[in-house]
Motif scaffolding. Structure first.
Motif, short mmCIF file in Angstrom:
data_model
loop_
_atom_site.label_atom_id
_atom_site.label_comp_id
_atom_site.label_asym_id
_atom_site.label_seq_id
_atom_site.Cartn_x
_atom_site.Cartn_y
_atom_site.Cartn_z
N PRO A 81 0.82 -1.22 0.00
CA PRO A 81 0.00 0.00 0.00
C PRO A 81 0.85 1.27 0.00
N TRP A 82 1.98 1.21 0.70
CA TRP A 82 2.86 2.37 0.71
C TRP A 82 3.40 2.65 -0.69
N ALA A 83 3.82 1.60 -1.40
CA ALA A 83 4.38 1.78 -2.73
C ALA A 83 3.35 2.32 -3.71
N LEU A 84 2.09 1.99 -3.52
CA LEU A 84 1.04 2.48 -4.41
C LEU A 84 0.74 3.96 -4.18
N ASN A 85 1.01 4.47 -2.98
CA ASN A 85 0.69 5.86 -2.65
C ASN A 85 1.93 6.68 -2.31
N VAL A 86 3.08 6.29 -2.77
CA VAL A 86 4.33 6.92 -2.34
C VAL A 86 4.38 8.40 -2.74
N ARG A 87 3.84 8.77 -3.87
CA ARG A 87 3.91 10.17 -4.31
C ARG A 87 3.05 11.09 -3.45
N GLY A 88 1.91 10.59 -3.02
CA GLY A 88 1.01 11.43 -2.25
C GLY A 88 1.28 11.46 -0.76
N LEU A 89 2.18 10.64 -0.28
CA LEU A 89 2.40 10.55 1.16
C LEU A 89 3.39 11.58 1.70
#
Length: 120
Positions: A81-89
């Protein structure tokens, strides 16, 4: 408020009724073996006759390897899940994930040093 729960109640009622109807129909139709034989109770191993008892003791190393695999597999599942949202985190999440991976690597190095992953 009942309107909110109505679909869930209907779904549960259908699920339970299907299960009970299936069990009841199997009981009525008496679905079972007509003539029990000894062959049906034998252990099947790909068409081969079993050489030994199926219940044997395994070396604890098998369990250690399995536990280490499960541990790192579950931890890797946290990375998806982190890799899927890395840009927005943002930066904070990036630092936290690198810290998480560093702790994982420390655990892996510890397991290597202790010899938990050596196969003998």
């Amino acid at each position: 408020m009942l309107e909110q729960w109505a679909p869930a109640i209907v779904f549960l009622a259908i699920a339970f009724s299907v299960g009970f109807v299936t069990l009841f129909a199997a009981r009525i139709m008496a679905v079972r073996a007509k003539r029990p034989s000894e062959t049906k109770t034998l252990t099947y191993e790909c068409g081969e006759e079993p050489a030994h008892q199926a219940w044997i003791r395994f070396h604890p190393r098998y369990y250690v390897i399995a536990l280490v695999f499960i541990l790192f597999d579950v931890e890797a599942a946290f990375l998806i899940p982190w890799a899927l949202n890395v840009r927005g985190l943002g930066t904070f999440a990036m630092v936290e994930m690198f810290l998480f991976v560093a702790i994982l690597l420390l655990g892996w190095v510890y397991a290597l040093r202790k010899g938990a992953l050596k196969w003998q």
